[in-house]
Design a protein around this motif. Structure first.
Motif, PDB file in Angstrom:
ATOM      1  N   GLU A 120       0.826  -1.206   0.000  1.00  6.85           N
ATOM      2  CA  GLU A 120       0.000   0.000   0.000  1.00  6.85           C
ATOM      3  C   GLU A 120       0.862   1.259   0.000  1.00  6.85           C
ATOM      4  O   GLU A 120       0.513   2.257  -0.638  1.00  6.85           O
ATOM      5  CB  GLU A 120      -0.920   0.001   1.231  1.00  6.85           C
ATOM      6  N   ARG A 165     -10.501   2.432   1.217  1.00  2.00           N
ATOM      7  CA  ARG A 165      -9.363   2.637   0.328  1.00  2.00           C
ATOM      8  C   ARG A 165      -9.220   1.519  -0.694  1.00  2.00           C
ATOM      9  O   ARG A 165      -8.874   1.777  -1.858  1.00  2.00           O
ATOM     10  CB  ARG A 165      -8.086   2.778   1.151  1.00  2.00           C
ATOM     11  N   ARG A 166      -9.499   0.279  -0.297  1.00  2.00           N
ATOM     12  CA  ARG A 166      -9.364  -0.828  -1.250  1.00  2.00           C
ATOM     13  C   ARG A 166     -10.319  -0.651  -2.427  1.00  2.00           C
ATOM     14  O   ARG A 166      -9.947  -0.918  -3.581  1.00  2.00           O
ATOM     15  CB  ARG A 166      -9.645  -2.161  -0.550  1.00  2.00           C
ATOM     16  N   ARG A 172      -9.380   8.528  -2.794  1.00  2.00           N
ATOM     17  CA  ARG A 172      -8.489   7.574  -2.145  1.00  2.00           C
ATOM     18  C   ARG A 172      -7.633   8.241  -1.072  1.00  2.00           C
ATOM     19  O   ARG A 172      -7.363   7.653  -0.029  1.00  2.00           O
ATOM     20  CB  ARG A 172      -7.587   6.912  -3.193  1.00  2.00           C
ATOM     21  N   PHE A 173      -7.206   9.466  -1.325  1.00  2.00           N
ATOM     22  CA  PHE A 173      -6.360  10.156  -0.359  1.00  2.00           C
ATOM     23  C   PHE A 173      -7.093  10.427   0.957  1.00  2.00           C
ATOM     24  O   PHE A 173      -6.471  10.549   2.011  1.00  2.00           O
ATOM     25  CB  PHE A 173      -5.873  11.486  -0.943  1.00  2.00           C
ATOM     26  N   LYS A 174      -8.422  10.525   0.889  1.00  2.00           N
ATOM     27  CA  LYS A 174      -9.192  10.883   2.079  1.00  2.00           C
ATOM     28  C   LYS A 174      -9.890   9.693   2.718  1.00  2.00           C
ATOM     29  O   LYS A 174     -10.389   9.791   3.832  1.00  2.00           O
ATOM     30  CB  LYS A 174     -10.227  11.953   1.711  1.00  2.00           C
ATOM     31  N   ALA A 175      -9.949   8.594   1.976  1.00  2.00           N
ATOM     32  CA  ALA A 175     -10.660   7.425   2.490  1.00  2.00           C
ATOM     33  C   ALA A 175      -9.844   6.724   3.572  1.00  2.00           C
ATOM     34  O   ALA A 175      -8.617   6.635   3.489  1.00  2.00           O
ATOM     35  CB  ALA A 175     -10.961   6.449   1.354  1.00  2.00           C
ATOM     36  N   GLU A 176     -10.534   6.227   4.581  1.00  2.00           N
ATOM     37  CA  GLU A 176      -9.877   5.465   5.637  1.00  2.00           C
ATOM     38  C   GLU A 176     -10.268   3.990   5.575  1.00  2.00           C
ATOM     39  O   GLU A 176      -9.412   3.114   5.581  1.00  2.00           O
ATOM     40  CB  GLU A 176     -10.241   6.051   7.001  1.00  2.00           C
ATOM     41  N   ARG A 177     -11.558   3.722   5.465  1.00  2.79           N
ATOM     42  CA  ARG A 177     -11.990   2.330   5.423  1.00  2.79           C
ATOM     43  C   ARG A 177     -12.273   1.835   4.005  1.00  2.79           C
ATOM     44  O   ARG A 177     -12.287   0.642   3.764  1.00  2.79           O
ATOM     45  CB  ARG A 177     -13.239   2.155   6.296  1.00  2.79           C
ATOM     46  N   ASP A 188       0.895   4.417  -2.653  1.00  6.05           N
ATOM     47  CA  ASP A 188       0.949   5.842  -2.306  1.00  6.05           C
ATOM     48  C   ASP A 188       2.007   6.553  -3.139  1.00  6.05           C
ATOM     49  O   ASP A 188       1.778   7.664  -3.643  1.00  6.05           O
ATOM     50  CB  ASP A 188       1.276   6.013  -0.818  1.00  6.05           C
ATOM     51  N   TRP A 202     -11.428   2.229  -3.665  1.00  2.62           N
ATOM     52  CA  TRP A 202     -10.931   3.300  -4.525  1.00  2.62           C
ATOM     53  C   TRP A 202      -9.669   2.889  -5.255  1.00  2.62           C
ATOM     54  O   TRP A 202      -9.413   3.358  -6.378  1.00  2.62           O
ATOM     55  CB  TRP A 202     -10.712   4.575  -3.712  1.00  2.62           C
ATOM     56  N   ASN A 203      -8.875   2.000  -4.663  1.00  2.00           N
ATOM     57  CA  ASN A 203      -7.732   1.437  -5.387  1.00  2.00           C
ATOM     58  C   ASN A 203      -8.207   0.705  -6.643  1.00  2.00           C
ATOM     59  O   ASN A 203      -7.669   0.889  -7.740  1.00  2.00           O
ATOM     60  CB  ASN A 203      -6.968   0.455  -4.498  1.00  2.00           C
TER      61      ASN A 203
END
Length: 337
Positions: A43, A114-115, A107-112, A47, A117-118
């Motif tokens: 991950e 993120r997968r 994606r930059f702001k997501a916490e849970r 980034d 948005w990846n």
């Protein structure tokens, strides 16, 4: 003696070709990074991949707008034929670009999530790349025109050749993305990118040969242009230089050169672009409508040309400044050195 009416279509053909080439070069590598994105080892590596294109990715799409706008004003007949013929793949391409752009920001702001948005970023990039290749293949394959309007079906663009070119463009963009990553990163991620580039080189060369052969046999006119005498003597340097550049690219990747593989991949795209131009010239709607037949009103073309002369240097200027400012290696904290 050539008149203004004769020269303006040539000028605008050059402007549109330049805009398309700049788009393929610049948006190609960041779409390639997106295609490879979910295959990155960790991950934190993902980034770094995003940070490597964050300063430039949205500005790269300026060239797509320039090419489309110039086509509308300079060749309205061509625009009115191409858009209905390729409406679906163009729409899919734009949806891919939009989805990809949203994923980039979220994606930059997501916490849970993120997968998710990846995946969205990778899939959007792949969809956009394949759609662009399908548009290219369908365009080369020819568009059915009757009395100056599109007269084909809604799915004429979906052919084995267009699927081939779709895969070819995606593979080419992936090679651009891999060589860009190798140039902008360090350590394990850089080694991973070189490993991908080594394999992608083989895929790109395969697709270049396959698409070249397929293009040559789309029509007797194109085949005759490449394989008849004396044309074959004049045009032989194009495939010879392409083979030489490909060899240099393989060697640069194997030597782990940082800048040369990316530059040589750009040159490979340029040579492919030249080859397509030779195959089509002077048609703007294959197989039979030329740039002069599709040209718009000279007054409109002259008016837009004033804006182009002013805007293109501005675009080149701020693009060059952006790449210069962010010219170093990307770091884990998002900075450059």
């Amino acid at each position: 003696m050539a008149t203004l009416h004769d020269l303006l279509p040539l000028i605008y053909t050059g402007i549109i070709a330049f805009g398309i080439l700049m788009y393929v070069w610049m948006d190609g590598f960041d779409l390639g990074v997106g295609i490879l994105f979910n295959a990155a080892p960790t991950e934190s590596d993902r980034d770094l991949l995003m940070n490597s294109i964050a300063p430039v990715w949205d500005g790269n799409e300026t060239w797509l707008v320039l090419g489309g706008g110039a086509l509308l004003v300079a060749f309205p007949m061509a625009y009115s034929i191409i858009m209905p013929a390729l409406y679906l793949p163009f729409t899919i391409m734009l949806l891919g670009l939009i989805f990809r752009g949203v994923a980039f920001e979220f994606r930059f702001k997501a916490e849970r999530g993120r997968r998710f948005w990846n995946l969205a970023f990778g899939i959007g990039s792949l969809v956009a790349a394949v759609s662009q290749g399908i548009v290219l293949g369908a365009y080369l394959d020819g568009i059915t025109v009757v009395n100056g309007v599109f007269a084909g079906g809604s799915f004429d663009w979906l052919t084995p050749f267009s699927i081939l070119t779709g895969c070819a463009v995606a593979c080419g963009y992936a090679l651009l993305g891999a060589t860009w990553t190798a140039m902008k990163t360090e350590g394990a991620l850089r080694d991973w990118a070189f490993g991908l580039a080594d394999r992608m080189c083989i895929g790109v060369l395969f697709f270049m040969v396959a698409v070249s052969i397929g293009t040559a046999y789309l029509s007797d006119e194109i085949a005759g242009r490449w394989f008849s005498w004396p044309n074959i003597g004049w045009l032989a340097p194009v495939p010879v230089i392409t083979a030489l550049v490909a060899l240099l690219l393989f060697r640069a990747v194997r030597r782990r050169d940082e800048i040369a593989p990316f530059v040589l991949t750009l040159i490979l795209f340029l040579l492919g672009f030249i080859g397509l131009g030779v195959s089509l010239w002077p048609a703007i709607i294959p197989p039979g409508i030329t740039i002069w037949q599709a040209a718009g009103d000279p007054g409109s073309q002259t008016f837009l040309l004033v804006g182009v002369v002013v805007l293109v240097p501005c675009i080149l200027g701020y693009t060059a400044m952006t790449y210069w400012i962010f010219r170093g290696k990307v770091k884990a904290d998002g900075g450059y050195h």
